[in-house]
Design an enzyme around this catalytic site. Structure first.
Site, PDB file in Angstrom:
ATOM      1  N   ASP A 126       5.277   1.130  13.939  1.00 16.66           N
ATOM      2  CA  ASP A 126       5.585   0.706  12.569  1.00 16.66           C
ATOM      3  C   ASP A 126       6.698   1.537  11.925  1.00 16.66           C
ATOM      4  O   ASP A 126       7.067   1.277  10.781  1.00 16.66           O
ATOM      5  CB  ASP A 126       4.320   0.731  11.687  1.00 16.66           C
ATOM      6  CG  ASP A 126       3.671   2.101  11.617  1.00 16.66           C
ATOM      7  OD1 ASP A 126       4.177   3.044  12.271  1.00 16.66           O
ATOM      8  OD2 ASP A 126       2.662   2.241  10.907  1.00 16.66           O
ATOM      9  N   HIS A 161       3.220   8.394   3.351  1.00 15.93           N
ATOM     10  CA  HIS A 161       2.542   8.629   4.639  1.00 15.93           C
ATOM     11  C   HIS A 161       3.282   9.613   5.537  1.00 15.93           C
ATOM     12  O   HIS A 161       2.696  10.132   6.487  1.00 15.93           O
ATOM     13  CB  HIS A 161       2.374   7.313   5.408  1.00 15.93           C
ATOM     14  CG  HIS A 161       1.490   6.318   4.723  1.00 15.93           C
ATOM     15  ND1 HIS A 161       0.201   6.606   4.347  1.00 15.93           N
ATOM     16  CD2 HIS A 161       1.720   5.025   4.345  1.00 15.93           C
ATOM     17  CE1 HIS A 161      -0.332   5.535   3.762  1.00 15.93           C
ATOM     18  NE2 HIS A 161       0.565   4.570   3.744  1.00 15.93           N
ATOM     19  N   GLY A 175       3.345   5.027   9.035  1.00 18.19           N
ATOM     20  CA  GLY A 175       3.094   3.965   8.065  1.00 18.19           C
ATOM     21  C   GLY A 175       4.314   3.518   7.284  1.00 18.19           C
ATOM     22  O   GLY A 175       4.267   3.446   6.040  1.00 18.19           O
ATOM     23  N   ASP A 202      -1.225   3.257  -4.721  1.00 14.08           N
ATOM     24  CA  ASP A 202      -0.949   2.369  -3.595  1.00 14.08           C
ATOM     25  C   ASP A 202      -2.296   2.021  -2.938  1.00 14.08           C
ATOM     26  O   ASP A 202      -3.236   2.812  -2.989  1.00 14.08           O
ATOM     27  CB  ASP A 202      -0.037   3.098  -2.595  1.00 14.08           C
ATOM     28  CG  ASP A 202       0.404   2.221  -1.446  1.00 14.08           C
ATOM     29  OD1 ASP A 202       1.505   1.646  -1.541  1.00 14.08           O
ATOM     30  OD2 ASP A 202      -0.344   2.104  -0.446  1.00 14.08           O
ATOM     31  N   HIS A 235      -3.083   1.999   0.062  1.00 12.64           N
ATOM     32  CA  HIS A 235      -3.381   2.861   1.211  1.00 12.64           C
ATOM     33  C   HIS A 235      -3.472   4.324   0.760  1.00 12.64           C
ATOM     34  O   HIS A 235      -2.745   4.735  -0.152  1.00 12.64           O
ATOM     35  CB  HIS A 235      -2.284   2.726   2.273  1.00 12.64           C
ATOM     36  CG  HIS A 235      -2.119   1.333   2.798  1.00 12.64           C
ATOM     37  ND1 HIS A 235      -1.260   0.420   2.213  1.00 12.64           N
ATOM     38  CD2 HIS A 235      -2.719   0.691   3.827  1.00 12.64           C
ATOM     39  CE1 HIS A 235      -1.335  -0.740   2.872  1.00 12.64           C
ATOM     40  NE2 HIS A 235      -2.212  -0.604   3.851  1.00 12.64           N
ATOM     41  N   ASP A 275       0.817  -2.896  -3.248  1.00 13.36           N
ATOM     42  CA  ASP A 275       0.142  -3.672  -2.202  1.00 13.36           C
ATOM     43  C   ASP A 275      -1.341  -3.906  -2.475  1.00 13.36           C
ATOM     44  O   ASP A 275      -2.024  -4.534  -1.664  1.00 13.36           O
ATOM     45  CB  ASP A 275       0.367  -3.046  -0.809  1.00 13.36           C
ATOM     46  CG  ASP A 275       0.174  -1.539  -0.799  1.00 13.36           C
ATOM     47  OD1 ASP A 275      -0.299  -0.997  -1.816  1.00 13.36           O
ATOM     48  OD2 ASP A 275       0.504  -0.917   0.232  1.00 13.36           O
ATOM     49  N   TYR A 296       4.286  -5.729  -0.298  1.00 17.69           N
ATOM     50  CA  TYR A 296       4.861  -6.537   0.782  1.00 17.69           C
ATOM     51  C   TYR A 296       5.001  -8.008   0.400  1.00 17.69           C
ATOM     52  O   TYR A 296       5.464  -8.816   1.200  1.00 17.69           O
ATOM     53  CB  TYR A 296       4.030  -6.324   2.065  1.00 17.69           C
ATOM     54  CG  TYR A 296       3.946  -4.833   2.345  1.00 17.69           C
ATOM     55  CD1 TYR A 296       5.040  -4.151   2.860  1.00 17.69           C
ATOM     56  CD2 TYR A 296       2.829  -4.087   1.967  1.00 17.69           C
ATOM     57  CE1 TYR A 296       5.027  -2.776   3.035  1.00 17.69           C
ATOM     58  CE2 TYR A 296       2.793  -2.710   2.136  1.00 17.69           C
ATOM     59  CZ  TYR A 296       3.899  -2.068   2.668  1.00 17.69           C
ATOM     60  OH  TYR A 296       3.882  -0.693   2.826  1.00 17.69           O
TER      61      TYR A 296
HETATM   62 FE   FE2 Z   1       0.425   0.904   0.921  1.00 14.98          FE
END
Ligand code: FE2
Length: 368
Positions: A88, A130, A138, A165, A167, A254, A291
């Site tokens: 990724d 990340h 990430g 976020d 994540h 996201d 995204y």
């Molecule tokens: Fe995220």
């Protein structure tokens, strides 16, 4: 309306064109800026153009060997397992220049706050939370959150990093896990198989940084109402207990409804600014994930307007990316019908954790 905060905005066409090429965010930077421009918000902010970060800037947090590799990594086939440049995080065209501009923007954004040139600095291409010291992860190659925080920390005694976020902000947490001068709080989906699989309630910091790392793990489909209740409660406690001199908000989009990350079911993140704008502390506002390009642009444009105390009309103004906003052509984001796995018991469990955490904070940091 009266603007009582000086707002700066990191933007240059070159910087955006490089960010537009990132595999997971194709054209996003231009779409976001296009909507901000369509509402003429760019005319109400101090624009800070791009600057190439020096090697010293780029290595504020990152390992010099890793940075050297990123700067030389010009070919799309320059994969490197050790540095995480695969899967990724593939090498991308013009990687070196992208890293220089992202690093430069991180230092510039924080520097403008430190030098008291603005009260709020917005860097929507930032929030790459990340990335580790010597490893991409990430979709993040360079951790501008940590780099900016370290620059702010050189001037301010206490920096609060709020990460909303979807994540977990693992790279940021790891960087400051032992610090009592940078308090990290992250709200994120935390369920088996959901990246990066860190961010449990048990990760509370260590050493002198114990009780300076707070994770709020959430399950899929959390509603806007549930989120706002938890956020306001947690952030009030953070502000009251930690008393930051400066705040960074990592506003990844996201967690919004209809994002491909399929995590939470949120319709707005601008509410997250309200408590912060009431404080007399400078704010660095960063992007991160997001995204669904149209919804990310809606969300960050609304947040930009909130900083400027501007009210936006619901109808999206006609501009170059207008067709992306079909079928509604409106600014609002609507919840979808995804399952909400967060029960009342789950929310109560979080509330209990928050209460225990701040009891621990007071015990460890105030009474010692
Ligand atoms: Fe995220």
């Amino acid at each position: 309306m009266v603007i009582d905060k000086r707002v700066a905005y990191i933007y240059s066409q070159r910087y955006n064109s490089l960010v537009d090429q990132l595999p997971q965010n194709i054209n996003r930077a231009s779409i976001v800026h296009g909507l901000i421009q369509a509402y003429s918000l760019d005319q109400k902010m101090q624009i800070i153009g791009h600057q190439h970060g020096s090697m010293e800037d780029l290595c504020t947090f990152h390992d010099p060997d890793y940075v050297e590799y990123l700067l030389k990594c010009e070919q799309e086939d320059d994969f490197n397992e050790e540095y995480g440049l695969q899967d990724d995080c593939p090498p991308v065209e013009n990687m070196g220049e992208y890293i220089q501009l992202l690093g430069g923007a991180s230092i510039q954004a924080a520097g403008n706050i430190v030098e008291n040139k603005c009260d709020i600095c917005i860097h929507w291409n930032g929030g790459r939370h990340h990335a580790q010291m010597a490893e991409a992860s990430g979709f993040c190659y360079f951790n501008d959150v940590v780099t900016s925080a370290l620059r702010l920390r050189s001037h301010f005694k206490r920096v609060l990093i709020i990460d909303i976020d979807a994540h977990h902000g693992d790279g940021t947490q790891d960087a400051f896990y032992y610090s009592d001068s940078v308090f990290c709080v992250s709200f994120h989906r935390f369920e088996p198989g959901f990246f990066p699989s860190t961010g449990s309630m048990q990760e509370i910091g260590a050493g002198k940084g114990k009780f300076c790392n707070l994770n709020i793990p959430l399950k899929e489909g959390l509603t806007q109402k549930q989120y706002q209740n938890i956020y306001d409660h947690v952030i009030s406690e953070c502000l009251n207990n930690f008393s930051p001199d400066c705040v960074i908000l990592v506003a990844g989009a996201d967690g919004l409804a209809n994002d491909p990350a399929r995590s939470l079911n949120l319709t707005d993140l601008s509410f997250a600014l309200d408590l912060l704008l009431q404080q007399n502390v400078p704010l660095l506002l960063l992007g991160a994930g997001g995204y669904n390009n149209a919804n990310t642009a809606r969300c960050w444009t609304l947040m930009t307007a909130r900083c400027l105390k501007e009210t936006l009309c619901e109808q999206i103004p006609y501009h170059g990316y207008y067709s992306l906003y079909q079928p509604s052509y409106e600014l609002s984001i609507h919840a979808n019908h995804m399952k909400n796995s967060n029960t009342d018991e789950d929310i109560q469990c979080l509330r209990n954790h928050i209460e225990q955490f701040f009891c621990g904070y007071k015990e460890f940091h105030v009474r010692k």
